[in-house]
Design a protein around this motif. Structure first.
Motif, PDB file in Angstrom:
ATOM      1  N   VAL A   3       0.821  -1.203   0.000  1.00 56.71           N
ATOM      2  CA  VAL A   3       0.000   0.000   0.000  1.00 56.71           C
ATOM      3  C   VAL A   3       0.859   1.258   0.000  1.00 56.71           C
ATOM      4  CG1 VAL A   3      -1.697   1.333   1.309  1.00 56.71           C
ATOM      5  CG2 VAL A   3      -1.975  -1.139   1.073  1.00 56.71           C
ATOM      6  N   SER A   4       1.934   1.255   0.758  1.00 60.82           N
ATOM      7  CA  SER A   4       2.776   2.450   0.829  1.00 60.82           C
ATOM      8  C   SER A   4       3.390   2.784  -0.518  1.00 60.82           C
ATOM      9  CB  SER A   4       3.864   2.278   1.889  1.00 60.82           C
ATOM     10  OG  SER A   4       4.703   1.178   1.598  1.00 60.82           O
ATOM     11  N   ASP A   5       3.816   1.765  -1.266  1.00 60.88           N
ATOM     12  CA  ASP A   5       4.364   2.004  -2.606  1.00 60.88           C
ATOM     13  C   ASP A   5       3.275   2.487  -3.557  1.00 60.88           C
ATOM     14  OD1 ASP A   5       6.915   1.293  -1.847  1.00 60.88           O
ATOM     15  OD2 ASP A   5       6.772  -0.763  -2.594  1.00 60.88           O
ATOM     16  N   LEU A   6       2.071   1.944  -3.404  1.00 64.45           N
ATOM     17  CA  LEU A   6       0.954   2.350  -4.262  1.00 64.45           C
ATOM     18  C   LEU A   6       0.653   3.832  -4.096  1.00 64.45           C
ATOM     19  CD1 LEU A   6      -1.450   1.578  -6.162  1.00 64.45           C
ATOM     20  CD2 LEU A   6      -2.774   1.181  -4.064  1.00 64.45           C
ATOM     21  N   VAL A   7       0.505   4.282  -2.861  1.00 60.99           N
ATOM     22  CA  VAL A   7       0.113   5.686  -2.647  1.00 60.99           C
ATOM     23  C   VAL A   7       1.269   6.640  -2.924  1.00 60.99           C
ATOM     24  CG1 VAL A   7      -1.693   5.026  -1.023  1.00 60.99           C
ATOM     25  CG2 VAL A   7       0.569   5.634  -0.157  1.00 60.99           C
ATOM     26  N   ALA A 132      -5.313   9.334  -2.094  1.00 60.50           N
ATOM     27  CA  ALA A 132      -5.163   7.876  -2.111  1.00 60.50           C
ATOM     28  C   ALA A 132      -4.785   7.325  -0.741  1.00 60.50           C
ATOM     29  CB  ALA A 132      -4.127   7.472  -3.153  1.00 60.50           C
ATOM     30  N   ALA A 133      -3.885   8.002  -0.040  1.00 63.84           N
ATOM     31  CA  ALA A 133      -3.437   7.493   1.257  1.00 63.84           C
ATOM     32  C   ALA A 133      -4.597   7.410   2.248  1.00 63.84           C
ATOM     33  CB  ALA A 133      -2.323   8.374   1.815  1.00 63.84           C
ATOM     34  N   LYS A 134      -5.433   8.454   2.287  1.00 67.47           N
ATOM     35  CA  LYS A 134      -6.581   8.455   3.200  1.00 67.47           C
ATOM     36  C   LYS A 134      -7.581   7.361   2.827  1.00 67.47           C
ATOM     37  CE  LYS A 134      -6.379  13.310   4.587  1.00 67.47           C
ATOM     38  NZ  LYS A 134      -7.093  14.622   4.599  1.00 67.47           N
ATOM     39  N   LEU A 135      -7.811   7.210   1.521  1.00 66.70           N
ATOM     40  CA  LEU A 135      -8.737   6.170   1.064  1.00 66.70           C
ATOM     41  C   LEU A 135      -8.237   4.787   1.462  1.00 66.70           C
ATOM     42  CD1 LEU A 135     -11.264   5.435  -0.752  1.00 66.70           C
ATOM     43  CD2 LEU A 135      -9.603   5.131  -2.598  1.00 66.70           C
ATOM     44  N   ARG A 167      -5.829  -7.840  -6.219  1.00 65.87           N
ATOM     45  CA  ARG A 167      -5.723  -7.140  -4.951  1.00 65.87           C
ATOM     46  C   ARG A 167      -4.344  -6.490  -4.868  1.00 65.87           C
ATOM     47  NH1 ARG A 167     -10.793  -6.209  -3.140  1.00 65.87           N
ATOM     48  NH2 ARG A 167     -11.935  -8.126  -2.627  1.00 65.87           N
ATOM     49  N   ILE A 168      -4.226  -5.471  -4.031  1.00 65.65           N
ATOM     50  CA  ILE A 168      -2.994  -4.684  -3.977  1.00 65.65           C
ATOM     51  C   ILE A 168      -1.774  -5.572  -3.761  1.00 65.65           C
ATOM     52  CG2 ILE A 168      -1.747  -2.871  -2.739  1.00 65.65           C
ATOM     53  CD1 ILE A 168      -4.491  -1.640  -2.057  1.00 65.65           C
ATOM     54  N   ASP A 169      -1.846  -6.482  -2.798  1.00 60.12           N
ATOM     55  CA  ASP A 169      -0.669  -7.284  -2.466  1.00 60.12           C
ATOM     56  C   ASP A 169      -0.361  -8.354  -3.506  1.00 60.12           C
ATOM     57  OD1 ASP A 169      -2.857  -8.897  -1.892  1.00 60.12           O
ATOM     58  OD2 ASP A 169      -2.038  -9.648   0.000  1.00 60.12           O
ATOM     59  N   LYS A 170      -1.264  -8.554  -4.468  1.00 60.25           N
ATOM     60  CA  LYS A 170      -1.037  -9.536  -5.535  1.00 60.25           C
ATOM     61  C   LYS A 170      -0.633  -8.870  -6.846  1.00 60.25           C
ATOM     62  CE  LYS A 170      -2.378 -12.954  -2.904  1.00 60.25           C
ATOM     63  NZ  LYS A 170      -1.393 -13.925  -2.370  1.00 60.25           N
ATOM     64  N   TYR A 171      -0.654  -7.549  -6.889  1.00 62.34           N
ATOM     65  CA  TYR A 171      -0.357  -6.861  -8.144  1.00 62.34           C
ATOM     66  C   TYR A 171       1.135  -7.029  -8.461  1.00 62.34           C
ATOM     67  CZ  TYR A 171      -0.944  -3.470 -11.882  1.00 62.34           C
ATOM     68  OH  TYR A 171      -1.008  -2.864 -13.120  1.00 62.34           O
ATOM     69  N   ALA A 175      11.052  -7.341  -9.280  1.00 58.30           N
ATOM     70  CA  ALA A 175      11.766  -7.846  -8.109  1.00 58.30           C
ATOM     71  C   ALA A 175      12.836  -6.883  -7.620  1.00 58.30           C
ATOM     72  CB  ALA A 175      12.382  -9.206  -8.434  1.00 58.30           C
ATOM     73  N   THR A 176      13.495  -6.199  -8.527  1.00 57.40           N
ATOM     74  CA  THR A 176      14.627  -5.350  -8.150  1.00 57.40           C
ATOM     75  C   THR A 176      14.201  -4.001  -7.581  1.00 57.40           C
ATOM     76  OG1 THR A 176      14.755  -4.601 -10.448  1.00 57.40           O
ATOM     77  CG2 THR A 176      16.215  -6.408  -9.787  1.00 57.40           C
ATOM     78  N   SER A 177      13.154  -3.415  -8.140  1.00 57.45           N
ATOM     79  CA  SER A 177      12.779  -2.050  -7.749  1.00 57.45           C
ATOM     80  C   SER A 177      11.486  -1.959  -6.957  1.00 57.45           C
ATOM     81  CB  SER A 177      12.639  -1.170  -8.996  1.00 57.45           C
ATOM     82  OG  SER A 177      11.559  -1.632  -9.799  1.00 57.45           O
ATOM     83  N   GLY A 178      10.643  -2.999  -7.030  1.00 51.91           N
ATOM     84  CA  GLY A 178       9.331  -2.937  -6.397  1.00 51.91           C
ATOM     85  C   GLY A 178       8.307  -2.146  -7.184  1.00 51.91           C
ATOM     86  N   ARG A 179       8.724  -1.614  -8.340  1.00 54.90           N
ATOM     87  CA  ARG A 179       7.799  -0.863  -9.180  1.00 54.90           C
ATOM     88  C   ARG A 179       6.850  -1.827  -9.884  1.00 54.90           C
ATOM     89  NH1 ARG A 179      11.393   3.073 -12.829  1.00 54.90           N
ATOM     90  NH2 ARG A 179       9.283   3.628 -13.550  1.00 54.90           N
TER      91      ARG A 179
END
Length: 217
Positions: A3-7, A132-135, A167-171, A175-179
């Motif tokens: 979630v933190s990377d997403l927002v 996004a963070a609040k949501l 789901r967010i954690d499955k997107y 591997a190297t950057s987390g992007r």
């Protein structure tokens, strides 16, 4: 993806609503088609048509003065969906799937692309900018991410199935950057966001990509 990377990557989300609907959205929340049909107790054949059929034009449900406009599905004609769907899902099932969700754009450029599309550029819209963070603090477990415009089949009916929503954690991420392996296009919430007003930071009246004026929160 976490979630933190997403927002961090998509700090604001965007929703294109009908003109003059912000006050209704503020009061009722941001409703999917299914949620709107539940609200006004639309059942039977009428519900079947609206939930599982193609809407070539807008449809209004609810009593005069308190109605909700269901957006058209012009870019999602059934014959084009039949070409695009690859997992055995029928067009009717796809309409029902999408009608049960609330959609937001992850990037403003995608919003502008839709606002300037041939069928919409002459219309005015209420455009919501969402923190996004609040949501995510409240609704992250109900969020899906999608790497494409799931409701568009033009100019090419790109292949798709139910698994384009993750789901967010499955997107998938690198591997190297987390992007993300593919940029998120749609941020989607199941059924409704009843407290959407808590997360909206700006509402603009727009026509095409031009801001006509700001609307008071």
């Amino acid at each position: 993806m976490n979630v933190s990377d997403l927002v961090a990557r998509y700090p604001y989300l965007f929703h294109m609503a009908e003109r003059d609907t912000w006050s209704s959205i503020k009061a009722k929340g941001l409703l999917s088609t299914t949620a709107a049909l539940d609200l006004y107790q639309v059942n039977g054949g009428a519900r079947q048509t609206l939930e599982r059929g193609h809407r070539p034009q807008k449809v209004t449900v609810g009593p005069a003065g308190d109605a909700i406009v269901l957006r058209d599905q012009i870019p999602m004609a059934p014959d084009r969906l039949e070409v695009a769907l690859i997992d055995g899902t029928t067009p009717g099932e796809w309409y029902e799937l999408l009608n049960g969700k609330v959609f937001m754009w992850a990037e403003e450029a995608r919003l502008h692309r839709l606002l300037k599309a041939r069928y919409y550029r002459h219309l005015e819209h209420d455009v919501l900018t969402i923190d996004a963070a609040k949501l995510m603090k409240v609704h992250a477990e109900r969020v899906w991410l999608c790497p494409m415009n799931s409701g568009n089949t033009f100019p090419v009916p790109h292949r798709r199935g139910r698994d384009i929503f993750q789901r967010i954690d499955k997107y998938p991420t690198r591997a190297t950057s987390g992007r993300p392996q593919k940029e998120v296009v749609e941020v989607v919430v199941d059924y409704s966001i009843p407290d959407i007003a808590d997360f909206v930071v700006e509402v603009r009246r727009m026509q095409g990509d031009q801001v006509l004026h700001d609307i008071a929160l």
